[in-house]
Motif scaffolding. Structure first.
Motif, PDB file in Angstrom:
ATOM      1  N   ALA A 247      12.830   0.824  -4.418  1.00 45.59           N
ATOM      2  CA  ALA A 247      13.131   2.160  -4.937  1.00 45.59           C
ATOM      3  C   ALA A 247      13.083   2.165  -6.461  1.00 45.59           C
ATOM      4  O   ALA A 247      12.497   3.075  -7.066  1.00 45.59           O
ATOM      5  N   ALA A 248      13.674   1.167  -7.084  1.00 45.91           N
ATOM      6  CA  ALA A 248      13.675   1.098  -8.547  1.00 45.91           C
ATOM      7  C   ALA A 248      12.253   0.957  -9.091  1.00 45.91           C
ATOM      8  O   ALA A 248      11.873   1.656 -10.041  1.00 45.91           O
ATOM      9  N   ALA A 249      11.462   0.086  -8.500  1.00 47.71           N
ATOM     10  CA  ALA A 249      10.095  -0.131  -8.977  1.00 47.71           C
ATOM     11  C   ALA A 249       9.223   1.103  -8.745  1.00 47.71           C
ATOM     12  O   ALA A 249       8.402   1.465  -9.595  1.00 47.71           O
ATOM     13  N   THR A 250       9.409   1.771  -7.625  1.00 46.69           N
ATOM     14  CA  THR A 250       8.598   2.950  -7.319  1.00 46.69           C
ATOM     15  C   THR A 250       8.982   4.127  -8.216  1.00 46.69           C
ATOM     16  O   THR A 250       8.114   4.885  -8.654  1.00 46.69           O
ATOM     17  N   VAL A 251      10.255   4.287  -8.525  1.00 43.36           N
ATOM     18  CA  VAL A 251      10.687   5.350  -9.438  1.00 43.36           C
ATOM     19  C   VAL A 251      10.140   5.086 -10.845  1.00 43.36           C
ATOM     20  O   VAL A 251       9.671   6.009 -11.516  1.00 43.36           O
ATOM     21  N   LEU A 252      10.156   3.835 -11.285  1.00 42.36           N
ATOM     22  CA  LEU A 252       9.582   3.505 -12.591  1.00 42.36           C
ATOM     23  C   LEU A 252       8.089   3.838 -12.623  1.00 42.36           C
ATOM     24  O   LEU A 252       7.587   4.420 -13.583  1.00 42.36           O
ATOM     25  N   MET A 253       7.381   3.482 -11.552  1.00 42.35           N
ATOM     26  CA  MET A 253       5.953   3.785 -11.471  1.00 42.35           C
ATOM     27  C   MET A 253       5.716   5.297 -11.491  1.00 42.35           C
ATOM     28  O   MET A 253       4.818   5.786 -12.190  1.00 42.35           O
TER      29      MET A 253
ATOM     30  N   THR B  52       9.927  15.796 -11.597  1.00 42.19           N
ATOM     31  CA  THR B  52      11.106  15.758 -10.740  1.00 42.19           C
ATOM     32  C   THR B  52      10.726  15.409  -9.307  1.00 42.19           C
ATOM     33  O   THR B  52      11.354  14.552  -8.672  1.00 42.19           O
ATOM     34  N   TRP B  53       9.681  16.060  -8.795  1.00 40.84           N
ATOM     35  CA  TRP B  53       9.224  15.769  -7.428  1.00 40.84           C
ATOM     36  C   TRP B  53       8.636  14.366  -7.331  1.00 40.84           C
ATOM     37  O   TRP B  53       8.820  13.683  -6.330  1.00 40.84           O
ATOM     38  N   LEU B  54       7.924  13.933  -8.365  1.00 36.73           N
ATOM     39  CA  LEU B  54       7.393  12.567  -8.364  1.00 36.73           C
ATOM     40  C   LEU B  54       8.519  11.544  -8.255  1.00 36.73           C
ATOM     41  O   LEU B  54       8.433  10.590  -7.464  1.00 36.73           O
ATOM     42  N   LEU B  55       9.560  11.726  -9.049  1.00 33.87           N
ATOM     43  CA  LEU B  55      10.683  10.794  -9.021  1.00 33.87           C
ATOM     44  C   LEU B  55      11.408  10.833  -7.682  1.00 33.87           C
ATOM     45  O   LEU B  55      11.786   9.786  -7.143  1.00 33.87           O
ATOM     46  N   LEU B  56      11.592  12.026  -7.138  1.00 37.68           N
ATOM     47  CA  LEU B  56      12.267  12.158  -5.848  1.00 37.68           C
ATOM     48  C   LEU B  56      11.446  11.516  -4.725  1.00 37.68           C
ATOM     49  O   LEU B  56      11.984  10.769  -3.898  1.00 37.68           O
ATOM     50  N   ILE B  57      10.160  11.788  -4.697  1.00 39.74           N
ATOM     51  CA  ILE B  57       9.285  11.203  -3.670  1.00 39.74           C
ATOM     52  C   ILE B  57       9.209   9.690  -3.843  1.00 39.74           C
ATOM     53  O   ILE B  57       9.238   8.940  -2.859  1.00 39.74           O
ATOM     54  N   GLY B  58       9.137   9.215  -5.094  1.00 40.63           N
ATOM     55  CA  GLY B  58       9.139   7.780  -5.346  1.00 40.63           C
ATOM     56  C   GLY B  58      10.417   7.122  -4.860  1.00 40.63           C
ATOM     57  O   GLY B  58      10.391   6.048  -4.257  1.00 40.63           O
TER      58      GLY B  58
ATOM     59  N   VAL C  85       0.816  -1.217   0.000  1.00 42.41           N
ATOM     60  CA  VAL C  85       0.000   0.000   0.000  1.00 42.41           C
ATOM     61  C   VAL C  85       0.849   1.268   0.000  1.00 42.41           C
ATOM     62  O   VAL C  85       0.328   2.348  -0.252  1.00 42.41           O
ATOM     63  N   TYR C  86       2.147   1.149   0.247  1.00 41.79           N
ATOM     64  CA  TYR C  86       2.996   2.339   0.266  1.00 41.79           C
ATOM     65  C   TYR C  86       3.051   3.031  -1.093  1.00 41.79           C
ATOM     66  O   TYR C  86       3.383   4.213  -1.164  1.00 41.79           O
ATOM     67  N   ILE C  87       2.712   2.329  -2.168  1.00 45.32           N
ATOM     68  CA  ILE C  87       2.746   2.982  -3.481  1.00 45.32           C
ATOM     69  C   ILE C  87       1.695   4.083  -3.577  1.00 45.32           C
ATOM     70  O   ILE C  87       1.787   4.949  -4.437  1.00 45.32           O
ATOM     71  N   ALA C  88       0.720   4.077  -2.668  1.00 49.56           N
ATOM     72  CA  ALA C  88      -0.276   5.150  -2.640  1.00 49.56           C
ATOM     73  C   ALA C  88       0.367   6.494  -2.315  1.00 49.56           C
ATOM     74  O   ALA C  88      -0.199   7.543  -2.636  1.00 49.56           O
ATOM     75  N   CYS C  89       1.556   6.482  -1.700  1.00 45.15           N
ATOM     76  CA  CYS C  89       2.281   7.734  -1.442  1.00 45.15           C
ATOM     77  C   CYS C  89       2.524   8.492  -2.743  1.00 45.15           C
ATOM     78  O   CYS C  89       2.466   9.724  -2.772  1.00 45.15           O
ATOM     79  N   VAL C  90       2.783   7.777  -3.814  1.00 49.75           N
ATOM     80  CA  VAL C  90       3.023   8.397  -5.118  1.00 49.75           C
ATOM     81  C   VAL C  90       1.716   8.538  -5.896  1.00 49.75           C
ATOM     82  O   VAL C  90       1.474   9.551  -6.546  1.00 49.75           O
ATOM     83  N   LEU C  91       0.863   7.536  -5.801  1.00 48.40           N
ATOM     84  CA  LEU C  91      -0.380   7.536  -6.580  1.00 48.40           C
ATOM     85  C   LEU C  91      -1.321   8.677  -6.203  1.00 48.40           C
ATOM     86  O   LEU C  91      -2.032   9.197  -7.057  1.00 48.40           O
TER      87      LEU C  91
END
Length: 168
Positions: free
Chosen positions: A76-82, A52-58, A37-43
């Motif tokens: 980190a890699a998967a979240t930055v890709l997302m 830039t902020w999306l990638l940094l936060i991811g 569920v942590y991916i909701a931080c970016v979603l």
């Protein structure tokens, strides 16, 4: 963004991370479906957030989860890709003419169908990257695909249910 929106985003960021690290970490169905569920931080970040902020936060979100899961940068890699794919998915999936910059990504704002599709597609991207990095071999193709599909459904339903029970 106003100060209130920034504080709300920071609170949700911390809430989803604490929820992932303390509680959801132990939710596993049949050794195939994992909940992230942590991916909701970016979603759930506002649409006006720059790439830039999306990638940094991811990246920060993924590194924090990697620290507690001891996974050496896989999250980190998967979240930055997302996070990188998110603007493309938003442009192709969200049909609200004239409101592209002020969309709030929530169940209430988008509706159940559009929100489910949005979360499902980005969770699928995240989980595909995460589980294929973890497998690091095509010899485990079938079990990895099963994990990706089961975990994507589990995570998507969990995020939608959290949205359903927390939003007015």
């Amino acid at each position: 963004m106003t100060l209130r929106e920034i504080l709300s985003a920071v609170f949700l960021f911390l809430l989803y991370l604490v929820l992932q690290i303390l509680l959801v970490r132990n939710l596993v169905l049949f050794d195939y479906a994992f909940c992230f569920v942590y991916i909701a931080c970016v979603l759930l970040l506002p649409n006006e957030t720059s790439l830039t902020w999306l990638l940094l936060i991811g990246f920060v979100t993924g590194i924090i989860v990697d620290t507690f899961y001891n996974t050496l940068g896989m999250h980190a890699a998967a979240t930055v890709l997302m996070a990188y794919c998110r603007p493309l998915i938003v442009r192709s999936q969200i049909d609200v003419p004239g409101l592209e910059h002020r969309i709030e990504f929530s169940l209430k704002e988008l509706g159940a169908g559009a929100f489910f599709r949005y979360v499902f597609i980005l969770a699928l991207i995240h989980h595909t990257a995460l589980f294929f990095i973890e497998a690091s071999s095509l010899s485990l193709l079938i079990p990895t695909i099963i994990r990706v599909i089961a975990s994507t459904l589990f995570t998507t339903v969990s995020i939608v249910l959290i949205q359903f029970f927390t939003r007015n």
